[in-house]
Design a protein around this motif. Structure first.
Motif, PDB file in Angstrom:
ATOM      1  N   ILE A  96     -17.449  39.857   5.230  1.00  0.00           N
ATOM      2  CA  ILE A  96     -16.327  39.784   4.284  1.00  0.00           C
ATOM      3  C   ILE A  96     -15.680  38.404   4.354  1.00  0.00           C
ATOM      4  O   ILE A  96     -15.385  37.786   3.323  1.00  0.00           O
ATOM      5  N   LEU A  97     -15.470  37.917   5.572  1.00  0.00           N
ATOM      6  CA  LEU A  97     -14.878  36.579   5.736  1.00  0.00           C
ATOM      7  C   LEU A  97     -15.807  35.505   5.192  1.00  0.00           C
ATOM      8  O   LEU A  97     -15.353  34.528   4.590  1.00  0.00           O
ATOM      9  N   ARG A  98     -17.098  35.703   5.402  1.00  0.00           N
ATOM     10  CA  ARG A  98     -18.052  34.708   4.895  1.00  0.00           C
ATOM     11  C   ARG A  98     -18.038  34.670   3.375  1.00  0.00           C
ATOM     12  O   ARG A  98     -18.067  33.593   2.776  1.00  0.00           O
ATOM     13  N   ASP A  99     -17.981  35.857   2.761  1.00  0.00           N
ATOM     14  CA  ASP A  99     -17.904  35.885   1.292  1.00  0.00           C
ATOM     15  C   ASP A  99     -16.607  35.239   0.795  1.00  0.00           C
ATOM     16  O   ASP A  99     -16.574  34.645  -0.293  1.00  0.00           O
ATOM     17  N   ALA A 100     -15.553  35.366   1.595  1.00  0.00           N
ATOM     18  CA  ALA A 100     -14.263  34.797   1.184  1.00  0.00           C
ATOM     19  C   ALA A 100     -14.298  33.263   1.155  1.00  0.00           C
ATOM     20  O   ALA A 100     -13.402  32.640   0.563  1.00  0.00           O
ATOM     21  N   LEU A 101     -15.314  32.667   1.767  1.00  0.00           N
ATOM     22  CA  LEU A 101     -15.454  31.203   1.695  1.00  0.00           C
ATOM     23  C   LEU A 101     -15.664  30.726   0.260  1.00  0.00           C
ATOM     24  O   LEU A 101     -15.440  29.554  -0.044  1.00  0.00           O
ATOM     25  N   SER A 102     -16.074  31.638  -0.597  1.00  0.00           N
ATOM     26  CA  SER A 102     -16.304  31.296  -2.006  1.00  0.00           C
ATOM     27  C   SER A 102     -15.262  31.923  -2.919  1.00  0.00           C
ATOM     28  O   SER A 102     -15.465  32.012  -4.138  1.00  0.00           O
ATOM     29  N   ILE A 160      -7.327  30.663   0.101  1.00  0.00           N
ATOM     30  CA  ILE A 160      -8.008  31.804   0.710  1.00  0.00           C
ATOM     31  C   ILE A 160      -9.313  31.334   1.339  1.00  0.00           C
ATOM     32  O   ILE A 160      -9.696  31.781   2.429  1.00  0.00           O
ATOM     33  N   ARG A 161     -10.007  30.424   0.660  1.00  0.00           N
ATOM     34  CA  ARG A 161     -11.252  29.893   1.216  1.00  0.00           C
ATOM     35  C   ARG A 161     -10.989  29.223   2.566  1.00  0.00           C
ATOM     36  O   ARG A 161     -11.733  29.401   3.531  1.00  0.00           O
ATOM     37  N   LYS A 162      -9.914  28.415   2.628  1.00  0.00           N
ATOM     38  CA  LYS A 162      -9.580  27.725   3.878  1.00  0.00           C
ATOM     39  C   LYS A 162      -9.170  28.714   4.967  1.00  0.00           C
ATOM     40  O   LYS A 162      -9.535  28.560   6.136  1.00  0.00           O
ATOM     41  N   VAL A 166     -17.221  23.073   1.890  1.00  0.00           N
ATOM     42  CA  VAL A 166     -18.290  22.310   2.537  1.00  0.00           C
ATOM     43  C   VAL A 166     -17.687  21.068   3.195  1.00  0.00           C
ATOM     44  O   VAL A 166     -17.995  20.739   4.344  1.00  0.00           O
ATOM     45  N   GLN A 167     -16.819  20.388   2.452  1.00  0.00           N
ATOM     46  CA  GLN A 167     -16.151  19.202   2.991  1.00  0.00           C
ATOM     47  C   GLN A 167     -15.305  19.570   4.213  1.00  0.00           C
ATOM     48  O   GLN A 167     -15.344  18.865   5.237  1.00  0.00           O
ATOM     49  N   SER A 168     -14.566  20.664   4.125  1.00  0.00           N
ATOM     50  CA  SER A 168     -13.746  21.105   5.251  1.00  0.00           C
ATOM     51  C   SER A 168     -14.612  21.442   6.459  1.00  0.00           C
ATOM     52  O   SER A 168     -14.273  21.106   7.605  1.00  0.00           O
ATOM     53  N   GLY A 169     -15.749  22.107   6.208  1.00  0.00           N
ATOM     54  CA  GLY A 169     -16.646  22.451   7.304  1.00  0.00           C
ATOM     55  C   GLY A 169     -17.180  21.218   8.015  1.00  0.00           C
ATOM     56  O   GLY A 169     -17.271  21.180   9.244  1.00  0.00           O
ATOM     57  N   ARG A 207      -5.847  18.914   8.406  1.00  0.00           N
ATOM     58  CA  ARG A 207      -5.510  20.229   8.939  1.00  0.00           C
ATOM     59  C   ARG A 207      -6.025  21.286   7.972  1.00  0.00           C
ATOM     60  O   ARG A 207      -5.676  21.275   6.794  1.00  0.00           O
ATOM     61  N   LEU A 208      -6.839  22.168   8.482  1.00  0.00           N
ATOM     62  CA  LEU A 208      -7.517  23.144   7.625  1.00  0.00           C
ATOM     63  C   LEU A 208      -6.546  24.029   6.854  1.00  0.00           C
ATOM     64  O   LEU A 208      -6.735  24.297   5.673  1.00  0.00           O
ATOM     65  N   LEU A 209      -5.481  24.477   7.513  1.00  0.00           N
ATOM     66  CA  LEU A 209      -4.564  25.438   6.884  1.00  0.00           C
ATOM     67  C   LEU A 209      -3.372  24.773   6.224  1.00  0.00           C
ATOM     68  O   LEU A 209      -2.429  25.451   5.825  1.00  0.00           O
ATOM     69  N   ARG A 210      -3.402  23.434   6.127  1.00  0.00           N
ATOM     70  CA  ARG A 210      -2.281  22.752   5.480  1.00  0.00           C
ATOM     71  C   ARG A 210      -2.148  23.224   4.031  1.00  0.00           C
ATOM     72  O   ARG A 210      -3.107  23.228   3.268  1.00  0.00           O
TER      73      ARG A 210
END
Length: 546
Positions: free
Chosen positions: A88-94, A100-102, A132-135, A203-206
């Motif tokens: 579910i979390l992996r699908d949320a990446l899209s 939400i993706r972050k 992808v950039q964040s990863g 920062r990922l969650l900024r």
């Protein structure tokens, strides 16, 4: 109403609360409904049903964010549920919501082992470029760049069709070599270091609902949203030097003999340079350019071939400007030979950068100005003129140098003076004439006046000759006025007569008929002081040539 419903045990209250997850009234109502459902989840037949319903929400980000947070809490407590929640979390990446993706990526990093890059590798397989950039950036921030699969992905993604993804992969690949980064810092590769600094600040969650509120408030004047903070895009202005040309010229002169590339003290192996060397042959020109630019900053000659292939890039003035700057950094004779080509670029910004870059390679200010005067564009001629007047032909009142070296420099200046006097742009050549006349006529001897008139007459343009004769006429009037108020001694008067006769001879032999006629008219009006017989003899002598 939601609070009242939450306190009742009626069978349909759960359904009512689920409906309120999409309430259009306010976020407070929606979140109150979510928390009410969470409180009764343990007693429900399907404990995770409320999370499923919240996660399906298509309109309200705070509801989906709360659902993700709920999934994470459950997964952290229950290993059995974790296997179900990870997909579910992996699908949320899209997910359609960027935040939400972050949040999904941050949740995956929390659930999976700290020493594993798996969460961020999942992000690299996502179809959303920002994730992808964040990863990629998170792999760097988490110290995962030495993993074999990460290295493979960095190479592959540098050929991605998305510009931001491949450029981010390129810069992250550089970060896998700390010695390379240190060398780039020492050499002042500002374009690369600016982006790498942004990676450190990322920062990922900024900007998400889970961002630390106090931290955001304290830094709201300095921190941008994460999708805006990474500056990958370059502009021509990025390559325009802000240094004062005078200081640059002086620094060049002082260090010309002793200057030694700083990179000679930095021994970089091919293994350390591998990210740059591999990217030189990248099929995407933005990547090969960035690799060549960084190598040029390190004064590595292997950048030259790629830079040459990019200097005629028709579609990108930014790349051409960057090539010009890189050639200046490279500091080799071959770069010096090809750089003047960019002084004729169709883009004014590229021309300006190329002119500044050539200043790093020129032997002296004289050759720098001469190269600029060979351009086809007026803006470069104007820069060359300013350089010439400021550094090559300083005001003699300030120089105070009459040594043989100074005299020799004056001889070397003759060619470029003629080049300037024959400049195709009227404003340029007349400015040179004005400066020469102001500095020479006011401060030089009679013999120097003859020399300067002779120099001006070598111009192919009549307007230069016109200015010269008008200035001579002004000098004649000044001399006459001086003679009336102060009796000059015989020697001084004789010298003036010889000077005027020499100048008159030059004007009578001028290549332009209008100038010759003006000279004759002026001489007749001033025949009392010039001597009528001498004027006639000079005029008759000039007929032999015209």
């Amino acid at each position: 109403m939601v609070q009242w419903v939450a306190t009742t045990n009626l069978d349909k209250t759960a359904q009512i609360l689920e409906q309120q997850l999409s309430s259009a009234h306010s976020a407070k109502v929606r979140l109150a409904a979510f928390h009410a459902l969470a409180d009764r989840a343990n007693t429900a037949k399907r404990p995770l049903h409320y999370l499923e319903e919240a996660f399906k929400n298509r309109y309200y980000e705070e509801v989906v964010a709360s659902a993700l947070q709920g999934y994470l809490k459950v997964a952290m407590k229950d290993a059995t549920s974790q296997r179900r929640i990870l997909p579910i979390l992996r699908d949320a990446l899209s997910h359609s919501f960027a935040n939400i993706r972050k949040q999904a990526l941050a949740s995956l990093e929390t659930l999976l082992p700290d020493n594993s890059p798996q969460a961020d590798l999942m992000a690299l397989d996502c179809n959303q470029s920002d994730i992808v950039q964040s990863g990629l950036i998170r792999l760097y921030q988490r110290g995962m760049l030495n993993h074999l699969e990460v290295s493979r992905q960095l190479m592959l993604l540098q050929n991605h069709r998305n510009t931001e993804i491949r450029q981010t992969a390129f810069y992250v690949s550089l970060l896998s070599q700390p010695k390379l980064i240190e060398a780039l810092k020492q050499q002042g590769d500002t374009q690369t270091l600016r982006t790498l600094t942004d990676f450190d600040d990322f920062r990922l969650l900024r900007g998400t609902l889970l961002d630390n509120a106090s931290s955001t408030a304290a830094n709201n004047n300095n921190v941008k949203q994460s999708d805006e903070a990474i500056r990958l895009t370059l502009s021509t202005q990025d390559f325009i030097s802000q240094a004062d040309s005078t200081q640059a010229s002086k620094s060049k002169a002082k260090t010309a003999k002793s200057k030694k590339p700083a990179t000679e003290s930095i021994k970089l192996s091919n293994d350390t340079l591998e990210p740059l060397l591999q990217s030189l042959s990248n099929s995407h020109e933005d990547i090969s350019f960035r690799a060549a630019y960084a190598l040029a900053c390190l004064q590595d000659k292997r950048a030259f071939g790629t830079l040459i292939s990019l200097m005629s890039h028709e579609d990108s003035a930014i790349i051409r400007a960057g090539v010009a700057t890189a050639l200046g950094h490279l500091n080799i004779e071959d770069a010096k030979a090809v750089l003047p080509t960019l002084l004729d670029d169709k883009d004014a910004g590229v021309r300006q950068v190329a002119m500044q870059a050539y200043g790093k390679l020129a032997d002296n200010a004289l050759s720098w100005a001469a190269t600029g005067f060979a351009s086809k564009h007026q803006d470069i001629h104007e820069q060359s003129l300013a350089l010439f007047l400021k550094h090559v032909a300083p005001d003699s009142a300030n120089s105070g140098d009459s040594s043989d070296k100074s005299i020799q420099m004056s001889l070397e200046m003759t060619d470029i003076l003629l080049q300037a006097l024959n400049n195709p742009f009227t404003s340029i050549r007349l400015e040179v004439v004005k400066v020469l006349l102001n500095r020479q006529f006011k401060q030089s001897s009679d013999s120097a006046i003859v020399d300067i008139i002779e120099l001006l007459q070598q111009s192919l343009f009549e307007d230069v000759h016109q200015v010269a004769i008008e200035e001579w006429q002004r000098l004649l009037l000044a001399m006459n006025s001086k003679h009336k108020t102060n009796k000059a001694n015989n020697t001084e008067e004789t010298n003036h007569q010889k000077t005027n006769q020499a100048v008159l001879t030059l004007f009578f032999a001028d290549t332009f008929a209008a100038i010759r006629k003006q000279a004759f008219d002026i001489a007749l009006k001033q025949s009392k002081h010039l001597g009528f017989a001498d004027v006639m003899l000079n005029a008759l002598a000039s007929l032999c040539g015209h």
